[in-house]
Structures are given as structure tokens and as C-alpha cells.
Design a protein around this motif. Structure first.
Motif, PDB file in Angstrom:
ATOM      1  N   LYS A  14      51.038  46.698  31.041  1.00 39.21           N
ATOM      2  CA  LYS A  14      50.148  45.824  31.799  1.00 39.21           C
ATOM      3  C   LYS A  14      48.898  45.455  31.005  1.00 39.21           C
ATOM      4  O   LYS A  14      47.886  45.054  31.567  1.00 39.21           O
ATOM      5  N   SER A  16      48.144  43.027  29.140  1.00 39.33           N
ATOM      6  CA  SER A  16      47.714  41.637  29.269  1.00 39.33           C
ATOM      7  C   SER A  16      46.924  41.443  30.568  1.00 39.33           C
ATOM      8  O   SER A  16      45.902  40.766  30.601  1.00 39.33           O
ATOM      9  N   LEU A  17      47.398  42.081  31.628  1.00 37.18           N
ATOM     10  CA  LEU A  17      46.689  42.020  32.908  1.00 37.18           C
ATOM     11  C   LEU A  17      45.314  42.657  32.780  1.00 37.18           C
ATOM     12  O   LEU A  17      44.313  42.115  33.262  1.00 37.18           O
ATOM     13  N   ASN A  20      42.986  40.290  30.887  1.00 35.27           N
ATOM     14  CA  ASN A  20      42.621  39.122  31.686  1.00 35.27           C
ATOM     15  C   ASN A  20      41.677  39.485  32.813  1.00 35.27           C
ATOM     16  O   ASN A  20      40.731  38.763  33.114  1.00 35.27           O
ATOM     17  N   PHE A  21      41.967  40.604  33.432  1.00 43.27           N
ATOM     18  CA  PHE A  21      41.131  41.101  34.512  1.00 43.27           C
ATOM     19  C   PHE A  21      39.719  41.376  33.985  1.00 43.27           C
ATOM     20  O   PHE A  21      38.714  41.011  34.603  1.00 43.27           O
ATOM     21  N   MET A  24      37.909  38.157  33.351  1.00 40.88           N
ATOM     22  CA  MET A  24      37.477  37.583  34.628  1.00 40.88           C
ATOM     23  C   MET A  24      36.234  38.296  35.144  1.00 40.88           C
ATOM     24  O   MET A  24      35.318  37.665  35.668  1.00 40.88           O
ATOM     25  N   LYS A  27      33.310  37.001  33.391  1.00 34.90           N
ATOM     26  CA  LYS A  27      33.042  35.657  33.871  1.00 34.90           C
ATOM     27  C   LYS A  27      32.314  35.692  35.214  1.00 34.90           C
ATOM     28  O   LYS A  27      31.328  34.994  35.436  1.00 34.90           O
ATOM     29  N   ILE A  28      32.822  36.548  36.107  1.00 36.91           N
ATOM     30  CA  ILE A  28      32.243  36.634  37.441  1.00 36.91           C
ATOM     31  C   ILE A  28      30.835  37.215  37.377  1.00 36.91           C
ATOM     32  O   ILE A  28      29.936  36.773  38.085  1.00 36.91           O
ATOM     33  N   LEU A 107      44.729  51.235  36.833  1.00 35.93           N
ATOM     34  CA  LEU A 107      44.365  49.905  36.342  1.00 35.93           C
ATOM     35  C   LEU A 107      42.877  49.617  36.507  1.00 35.93           C
ATOM     36  O   LEU A 107      42.256  49.020  35.635  1.00 35.93           O
TER      37      LEU A 107
END
Lengths: 260, 247
Positions: A14, A16-17, A20-21, A24, A27-28, A107
Motif C-alpha cells: 500500500k 502508493s496509497l 498519496n495520502f 494530500m 496539501k490540506i 496505515l
């Protein structure tokens, strides 16, 4: 024992997840700000300016390159604070995800640790860019700095394993951890030097993995190769926290959803 | 073949009554030994592949707990659950949706959380926006979406995961008439492809038309399982009795 009982291995598929998470999250974090990612660098720099003014004001004899000494300590502590505080909230802030799909709970603390580590890379880049301004030329031993950052990652993740599950059971850990993080700022050699310390401060320093790590960072930046014992000692602390943290996490994570 | 087999599944929560002003959202006083809440009691049924299996019951009857237990979000205290195939739960409106992100970012994040690869979900973004009729709002942050728009986006994303078994918990009710019609059509398409759906809803008329069988839950127990019309009849009967006894 399945591979999920070990830290990180079960999440390899996981990755890649996770990235990306983490992106994000960054970003947030800076949505709605004008300065955006620039804040990552600005936060420790502002703190640095404040402390630099105060400490050069009250100290009579200043050591050479105090600015560099101070800044790297602030950056490492700041990353530790941000990472563990994010890790502590990682399960609570994602209740809606946890309650709607069956997903490996590891995660979440891993993602917040990766987020903090990515921001750390930005801060280290700023640190390197800062050097010419104070006419500082690092010694070749600075190539060992990535090892320090690598160890910091595992320290943050290990602590996050603990804090995230404990925070699911009781929120009392939140104010408590805030105090501990502040205490760590004072008992870690960020604005003071080891040879100035004595008594209880030195005793505490000897069992403070963050302090040990910051000391190693100082050594490699100022041209000293830390003794192998120093590396082994701090690694033993950090990986001890890391593996015990994951064991506690494994034990407690099954029922957290019902407790939150 | 059965997609799903439940054998004597029970789920018991520690009492979660909150006492006192402070303290966590649970007992400050230690729970007594018998202070338990039985959310599901000895649930057993089989769902053959390709069936639309409905679950009805009053609030608090255990419908969501049942879906969550099947999805593996809760661990049952007792009993056995056998699942044959890939399952996608659709229990909340938009798993992993973040109000600060735009539709496209949310689709990618939600799809990845549900187990799709990044490239796979990216290639589906247009299709999802098309289905949810939100193409013109693709660059709008989710916080400006209405609840119906969110539900449409969530449903459209979830069905792209293309599971063998879909668990749906009362999320379509916020969509408007035309979208609901579209969703039901998607359900039938699923069914045609030999996919299994577990569907929880309070919309009894829709349930009667859509479901092959319905399970009626009450206080965590199975009251009746079978023909939709008969089960709904029974459900109404129980509610009716209650109303009368209250007066």
C-alpha cells in the motif's frame, strides 16, 4: 505471527496509497494559506530568530556557530513534535474511514509519519540553504546526517504507534503529550551545550533518545564522527520504542473503533 | 455458490452509556460485569451469489452493526462469517472524502483506500463524474457540495471498485429521484453480472421491488427472513402493535 504483526511490512503493498495520502495531508494542511508550503520553512525559522535573539542576548560567551547549532536542533525537535502530534490524532481523525471500510489501521500512524518526514526534507533543504548566510561551511561528516533523519523517522513512528491507540481509549493523552513535547524542548540540547550541563539535566539527557539524536546531528554537522557506541545506543532506544510501540498497537487496535 | 455465510454470529458491546460531565465518551464508573449491550444475537443466514439481500428494522435494531461485522470493521464475539469474493462496503457517504479537496482528488483518494491502484482509479474518474452528473463541478471543493451531490459521487465511486459483494447502508436516500433510479439500474446490472448486494434501507417500497429476500432485525435478533412482501408486512405489523400499546 503473520506479516501484519511486524511493523511496516504489511503496508508495503500500500505504499502508493501511503504517499498519496501523505501528500494530500500536506496539501490540506496549507489550504487557505497564502504562503502554503513556505510555512513549513517559516515555522522553525521564526522560532529560531526568537530564540537566537534571546540567547545571544543573555549569554556572555557565545560559542562559535551558535546559529547553526540552534537551527538544526529546532528543526529536529519541531519535526518530532509535529510528527508525534499528528500520529497521536491519526486514528481519531480518521474515524469515518475506519468505520466504513476494513483497512489496516497501521496505515494512519505510518501516513502521518511519512507526512512529517516529507516536511522534514523541506526543512533540511532550508537548513542547508541557510548555511551561506552565516558563512558556515559544513564538514564532510555531514553526509552522515541522512542516518540521523532515518532514525528520527523510526522514533516518530514508534511513538505514534503508542500515542494513536492510547488516544483512542482516552483523550487525556493529548494535553499530557503537549507538555511532554514542550519539556523535550528544554531537556534536549537545542539551545544549550552538553559540556555546560551537569547533574540531573545530564542524567535525563542520557536517557532521552531525541536528545541523543540531536547531539549526534550536532557532531556530524560540526565535523566529528560520532563513536559507534553513540550510534548503537541511540539505535537501541529508538528501535526498542519502535517495536514495543507496534506490539502495543497490535494489542489494542482491535477494539479502538468501539472505544472512540 | 453462496457469497456469504453467517453462522451464529453475535456481537456484544461493552456498555457505552456515558456518565458524568467529564471523562471520555464512555463509563467513568467501571462497567458492571453484566453491563453489556447485545447488538447482534445468533445471526445465521446464507446469501447465494447474485442475490439482492435486504435488511430492515427500526433504528438500533443492529442493521449497521451487522454490515460492519460482515465487512470486518467490527470483530464478532462469537460465530463464523465466510465470504467468497471481493467485498466493497458502502457504509458512509464517501469513504475518505475530504471537504477541502475537489471531486477528482476525492475520487482518487477514496478509490485507493478501497484498494484500487492509482492508475486504475484515475482512468475511471471521467466515468464516475459522468455517472454522478457532476462533471461541471469537478473543480469544486467538496465542502461546497450538497449532501445529495456527495452521495452521488460516493455511490459512483464505490461501484467502480467493481466488487463481487457490495454492502450498501442507506446512503441513496439523499439522492434525488432520477439518481435513485439510476442507482437501482446499477443494482440490477450488478445482479445480472452475478454480483451480490446486501442492502439496508428504510424505503420499504423500494425494498419490496428491489430485493429477492429481506431479513427483519429487531433488538439484534432475527425476526423473519424471506419473501419481501411478507417480511415488510410483518415489520409493519410489529410497528403497528407498538403504536397501539403506547396509547
Amino acid at each position: 505471527m503473520s506479516k501484519d504483526d511486524f511493523p511496516l511490512i504489511g503496508l508495503w503493498g500500500k505504499r502508493s496509497l501511503v504517499f498519496n495520502f501523505a501528500l494530500m495531508n500536506i496539501k490540506i494542511r496549507y489550504k487557505g494559506t497564502y504562503l502554503g508550503l513556505f510555512w513549513t520553512a517559516l515555522e522553525p525559522l521564526l522560532l529560531f530568530v526568537l530564540l537566537y535573539v534571546v540567547f545571544t542576548g543573555i549569554r556572555t560567551s557565545n560559542k562559535e556557530d551558535f546559529a547553526i547549532y540552534l537551527l538544526i536542533g529546532i528543526i529536529l525537535h519541531h519535526t518530532f513534535a509535529r510528527g508525534t502530534q499528528g500520529g497521536m490524532m491519526s486514528l481519531r481523525e480518521n474515524i469515518s474511514i475506519l468505520s466504513s471500510i476494513n483497512i489496516k489501521r497501521e496505515l494512519f500512524p505510518v501516513t502521518t509519519t511519512v507526512t512529517a518526514s516529507l516536511l522534514l526534507l523541506v526543512e533540511v533543504a532550508v537548513f542547508l540553504g541557510f548555511m551561506p548566510f552565516v558563512e558556515f561551511i559544513p564538514e564532510a561528516t555531514i553526509i552522515l546526517l541522512p542516518i540521523v533523519l532515518f532514525l528520527l523517522f523510526f522514533l516518530i513512528l514508534g511513538v505514534s504507534y503508542f500515542l494513536s491507540v492510547i488516544n483512542a481509549f482516552t483523550r487525556d493523552v493529548q494535553p499530557l503529550w503537549g507538555i511532554i513535547v514542550m519539556a523535550l524542548f528544554f531537556i534536549t540540547p537545542i539551545f544549550w551545550y552538553i559540556d555546560e550541563a551537569s547533574g540531573i539535566l545530564l542524567d535525563i539527557h542520557n536517557i532521552n533518545p531525541l536528545g541523543q539524536l540531536v547531539e549526534i546531528a550536532h557532531k556530524v554537522i560540526f565535523g566529528e564522527i560520532p563513536h559507534i557506541d553513540d550510534w548503537l545506543y541511540v539505535s537501541a532506544w529508538i528501535f526498542g520504542i519502535f517495536f514495543v510501540g507496534k506490539m502495543v498497537f497490535n494489542k489494542l487496535e482491535k477494539n479502538i473503533l468501539e472505544k472512540m | 455458490m453462496d457469497s456469504l455465510i453467517l453462522e451464529n454470529v453475535s456481537k456484544i458491546f461493552d456498555s457505552i452509556k456515558s456518565k458524568g460531565k467529564f471523562g471520555p465518551d464512555k463509563n467513568k464508573v467501571l462497567p458492571k460485569k453484566n453491563d453489556k449491550f447485545v447488538a447482534l444475537e445468533n445471526i445465521s443466514f446464507r446469501v447465494p451469489q447474485g442475490e439482492i439481500f435486504g435488511i430492515i428494522g427500526n433504528n438500533g435494531s443492529g442493521k449497521t452493526t451487522l454490515l460492519r461485522t460482515i465487512a470486518g470493521i467490527y470483530h464478532q464475539n462469537q460465530g463464523k462469517i465466510t465470504i467468497n469474493g471481493r467485498m466493497a462496503p458502502l457504509l458512509n457517504i464517501g469513504t475518505g472524502f475530504n471537504a477541502e479537496l475537489v471531486a477528482k482528488e476525492n475520487i482518487v483518494l477514496s478509490g485507493m483506500l478501497s484498494g484500487l491502484s492509482k492508475s486504475k482509479i484515475k482512468s475511471k474518474v471521467d466515468e464516475i463524474l459522468e455517472f454522478s452528473e457532476l462533471k461541471e463541478f469537478e473543480n469544486m471543493k467538496l465542502k461546497h457540495y450538497s449532501s445529495g451531490m456527495r452521495a452521488r459521487l460516493a455511490f459512483a465511486t464505490a461501484i467502480q471498485i467493481n466488487p463481487d459483494i457490495l454492502l450498501v447502508d442507506e446512503i441513496l436516500s439523499v439522492g434525488d429521484y432520477s439518481f435513485r433510479k439510476k442507482s437501482y439500474a446499477a443494482f440490477y446490472a450488478f445482479k445480472k453480472n452475478k454480483k451480490t448486494i446486501l442492502y439496508v434501507s428504510h424505503n420499504l417500497d423500494a425494498m419490496a421491488k428491489l430485493c429477492d429476500r429481506i431479513l427483519l432485525l429487531r433488538h439484534g435478533k432475527m425476526i423473519m427472513l424471506g419473501n419481501p412482501k411478507e417480511v415488510i408486512e410483518k415489520h409493519k405489523e410489529i410497528i403497528g402493535d407498538e403504536d397501539i400499546s403506547k396509547n
